[in-house]
Design an enzyme around this catalytic site. Structure first.
Site, mmCIF file in Angstrom:
data_model
loop_
_atom_site.group_PDB
_atom_site.id
_atom_site.type_symbol
_atom_site.label_atom_id
_atom_site.label_comp_id
_atom_site.label_asym_id
_atom_site.label_seq_id
_atom_site.Cartn_x
_atom_site.Cartn_y
_atom_site.Cartn_z
ATOM 1 N N GLY A 1 -17.302 18.042 -20.041
ATOM 2 C CA GLY A 1 -16.321 16.964 -20.083
ATOM 3 C C GLY A 1 -16.744 15.858 -21.028
ATOM 4 C CG LEU B 1 -13.427 17.241 -23.280
ATOM 5 C CD1 LEU B 1 -12.126 18.039 -23.246
ATOM 6 C CD2 LEU B 1 -14.629 18.175 -23.372
ATOM 7 C CG HIS C 1 -16.370 18.458 -26.509
ATOM 8 N ND1 HIS C 1 -16.794 17.181 -26.279
ATOM 9 C CD2 HIS C 1 -17.315 19.266 -25.962
ATOM 10 C CE1 HIS C 1 -17.928 17.200 -25.609
ATOM 11 N NE2 HIS C 1 -18.286 18.461 -25.421
ATOM 12 C CD GLN D 1 -26.432 21.701 -18.715
ATOM 13 O OE1 GLN D 1 -25.696 22.613 -18.344
ATOM 14 N NE2 GLN D 1 -26.409 21.257 -19.962
ATOM 15 N N GLY E 1 -21.069 24.415 -30.077
ATOM 16 C CA GLY E 1 -21.353 23.543 -31.214
ATOM 17 C C GLY E 1 -22.752 23.819 -31.741
ATOM 18 N NE ARG E 2 -24.736 25.923 -37.668
ATOM 19 C CZ ARG E 2 -23.993 26.505 -38.592
ATOM 20 N NH1 ARG E 2 -23.467 27.676 -38.355
ATOM 21 N NH2 ARG E 2 -23.788 25.918 -39.745
ATOM 22 C CG ASP F 1 -26.213 20.784 -28.093
ATOM 23 O OD1 ASP F 1 -27.024 19.851 -28.065
ATOM 24 O OD2 ASP F 1 -25.034 20.666 -27.765
ATOM 25 C CB VAL G 1 -17.735 16.909 -35.422
ATOM 26 C CG1 VAL G 1 -16.771 15.836 -35.910
ATOM 27 C CG2 VAL G 1 -17.067 18.274 -35.450
ATOM 28 C CB SER H 1 -20.846 13.095 -23.864
ATOM 29 O OG SER H 1 -20.084 14.198 -24.250
HETATM 30 O O1 PAF Z 1 -23.399 22.080 -24.160
HETATM 31 C C1 PAF Z 1 -22.968 21.767 -23.023
HETATM 32 O O2 PAF Z 1 -22.086 20.909 -22.874
HETATM 33 C C2 PAF Z 1 -23.555 22.437 -21.803
HETATM 34 O O3 PAF Z 1 -24.905 22.698 -21.976
HETATM 35 C C3 PAF Z 1 -22.799 23.718 -21.375
HETATM 36 C C4 PAF Z 1 -22.886 24.784 -22.462
HETATM 37 C C5 PAF Z 1 -21.346 23.385 -21.096
HETATM 38 C C6 PAF Z 1 -23.418 24.296 -20.110
HETATM 39 O O4 PAF Z 1 -23.311 23.402 -19.037
#
Ligand code: PAF
Length: 292
Positions: free
Chosen positions: A31, A33, A37, A60, A146-147, A149, A175, A185
């Protein structure tokens, strides 16, 4: 646009689309976004009936404060998805995705312990675990990442290959805002001063991209260029590395198309960024670094 909360309902929805012989595309998100995104979602909508998951995945995060501070902007996310032509949003609650008190996990070894993995223990295991669940629910699809990450993208590729998920992966270039900062975010938490400090990251990537374009291939020289631009910026740099794009290990002596990776903290905001030298269009970054 469908809004689905229950995992089984979401899986049935994806199956019903494939039953009509239509392609399912998938953009997993947490989210909040932004235009980054929107780029992924736009590409996914152009390639099939697009599913977007919005789930702030607790497993995570390795700091409870980071999890609590993570922004939620569900109404705005919903309107953006609607405008872009998304077919369905999946927003489960944590109990729905993690129904057992001591949850199992999926992990890939090797790639997940370097860089981000070393600084955020358990982070990638959280990412691969939630994605394994989401990929099982969505079923055969094309998923967009997205690249920005870069390491996450490599870890996810490894997971898909190793565990035979019926998922084709697409990586979409990062971007950036006008000042070069990669969209994230977390950026809205930067003070004006932190934001200025953070601009050293795209400048450093631009400087290294410029050196590479001019023919520099010595890994040590490229590394020095990266670090020297970050020095004195006021950022607290966690790593500034030049790595092999497949294995993510530090690039040795002469390099061809390495990736420059940076993680640094501006104030209390942790930022990551990268540039894949010789592959990414780095012209915008080079302009920032050289002023022309
Ligand atoms: O990149 C993210 O926003 C998160 O790591 C993902 C891939 C949605 C997993 O929770």
């Amino acid at each position: 646009m469908h809004i689905l909360h229950h995992p089984v309902e979401f899986a049935q929805h994806c199956n019903s689309i494939r039953a009509l012989a239509q392609a399912v595309t998938f953009v997993p998100t947490m989210g909040a976004l932004h235009r980054g995104h929107a780029e992924l979602i736009g590409q996914a909508c152009a390639r099939g009936r697009c599913m977007v998951s919005i789930f702030v995945n607790p497993t995570q995060f390795n700091s409870i404060q980071d999890l609590q501070r993570y922004p939620t902007t569900l109404d705005a996310d919903r309107s953006l998805c609607e405008r872009l032509g998304v077919d369905a949003i999946f927003t489960p609650d944590a109990e729905a995705l993690y129904p057992f008190p001591s949850p199992g996990h999926v992990s890939v070894t090797g790639l997940d312990s370097l860089w981000e993995g070393a600084h955020r223990p358990g982070h990638f295991q959280g990412v691969t675990t939630v994605l394994a669940k989401l990929f099982h629910l969505v079923g055969p699809c094309t998923a967009f990442f997205g690249r920005k990450d870069f390491q996450q993208w490599r870890v996810v590729q490894r997971m898909v290959d190793e565990f035979f998920f019926p998922v084709a992966l697409e990586a979409v270039p990062c971007v950036r805002d006008l000042d070069g900062l990669a969209l994230s975010s977390r950026n809205h938490r930067l003070t004006e001063r932190n934001r200025q400090q953070a601009q050293a990251i795209p400048r450093a990537l631009g400087a290294v991209a410029q050196a590479y374009t001019l023919g520099e291939r010595r890994a040590d020289e490229l590394r020095r260029t990266l670090s020297s631009t970050l020095e004195g910026s006021g950022l607290s740099v966690e790593y500034a590395a030049l790595v092999d794009p497949a294995t993510l290990v530090p690039a040795q002596s002469q390099v061809d198309q390495p990736v420059a990776l940076v993680a640094a903290t501006a104030g209390s905001v942790r930022l990551i960024d990268n540039c894949w030298l010789g592959v990414d269009d780095a012209s915008g970054l080079v302009t920032l670094a050289t002023g022309h």
